[in-house]
Design a protein around this motif. Structure first.
Motif: not given
Length: 291
Positions: A200-211, A221-226
């Motif tokens: 559950g650590w991957i968010d759909k806006q960044d499908p590749y992950g943290w990096f 960029r700033r989003t709610d997932d920051d």
């Protein structure tokens, strides 16, 4: 024979007449002296002024505005990417994507300072992470996301061009095969994308992950997932972070220097993937807790 008297008298008269004419030309003053015309007075020559002696027009000086004393952070900060600030490729990326948050500066400790998010303080930019050799060259490989259900390929092309300049894309950026020799410390680390997705650590806006999130966050960029992603970084790499203190403890207890790469290269490679490299200052500050 002498001249006749008549001739002599005529010669005397002629000389007397010539003398009278000369006397008439030069009028005499009352004292008997001959008057002479006064010489015209010479006009004084204008004195040329040197550039140094020329009078300068007076100008009124504007009062200087009072300068505010810079903060400690401002004194020790400098722009990051290039010598004079962000690269043209980074600026083009920001304009294209519409990112507006300020780019980070680097303080005297080498940490990246995000003005609006002071909690995250990596000391490696995304460009530095890639250029150093990371992820076995596979991070931006083609994938099918278990979170979005979509296929992705060529995602690395969105990066600023100078971030991947000089790298062999097929081996160091988008390879489907993990290359140990690509990594800085020559070791493999990290879990699979499927493992991250199932956790559950991957968010759909960044499908590749943290990096991928970090690349976009770094560029503005700033989003709610920051907040969630910053928290992950902090728990891994922050002052109290698990892997940062794991490495410090191993160096301190073994009596090795902070930069001895023989001490836990896997942890060092992991920290690099999170944008951090152990520094002498950080080691000295925390090492006494582990001795």
């Amino acid at each position: 024979m002498g001249k006749p008297q008549g001739a002599v008298s005529r010669i005397r008269k002629r000389k007397a007449t010539d003398t009278d004419k000369k006397s008439a030309k030069k009028p005499k003053q009352a004292d008997g002296k001959t008057k002479t015309k006064p010489k015209p007075k010479a006009k004084p020559k204008p004195v040329k002024q040197s550039p140094e002696t020329k009078a300068k027009p007076k100008t009124t000086k504007k009062p200087k505005a009072e300068k505010q004393a810079p903060t400690k952070e401002a004194k020790s900060s400098k722009k990051v990417s290039g010598k004079d600030g962000p690269s043209i490729h980074e600026l083009e990326y920001r304009e294209r994507e519409g990112y507006t948050a300020p780019l980070p500066t680097r303080n005297s400790k080498g940490e990246l300072v995000f003005e609006d998010c002071p909690r995250i303080r990596p000391n490696m930019s995304p460009k530095e992470v890639l250029q150093a050799g990371s992820f076995g060259g596979t991070y931006f490989r083609p994938i099918k996301s278990g979170v979005t259900g979509e296929k992705y390929t060529g995602v690395w092309k969105e990066l600023p061009k100078d971030w991947v300049e000089g790298l062999e894309i097929s081996k160091q950026i988008s390879s489907c095969t993990y290359h140990l020799d690509v990594n800085t410390y020559g070791v493999k680390c990290g879990g699979s994308l499927e493992m991250w997705e199932s956790s559950g650590w991957i968010d759909k806006q960044d499908p590749y992950g943290w990096f991928q999130w970090y690349c976009r966050f770094y560029l503005g960029r700033r989003t709610d997932d920051d907040e969630r992603q910053i928290g992950r970084w902090d728990r891994c790499t922050g002052v109290k972070g698990r892997w940062r203190n794991n490495l410090i403890a191993k160096c301190a207890r073994s009596g090795c220097a902070y930069d001895n790469t023989a001490v836990s290269p896997v942890v060092r490679q992991t920290l690099q993937h999170w944008g951090y490299r152990l520094t002498e200052a950080d080691f000295n500050k925390a090492a006494k807790r582990f001795k």
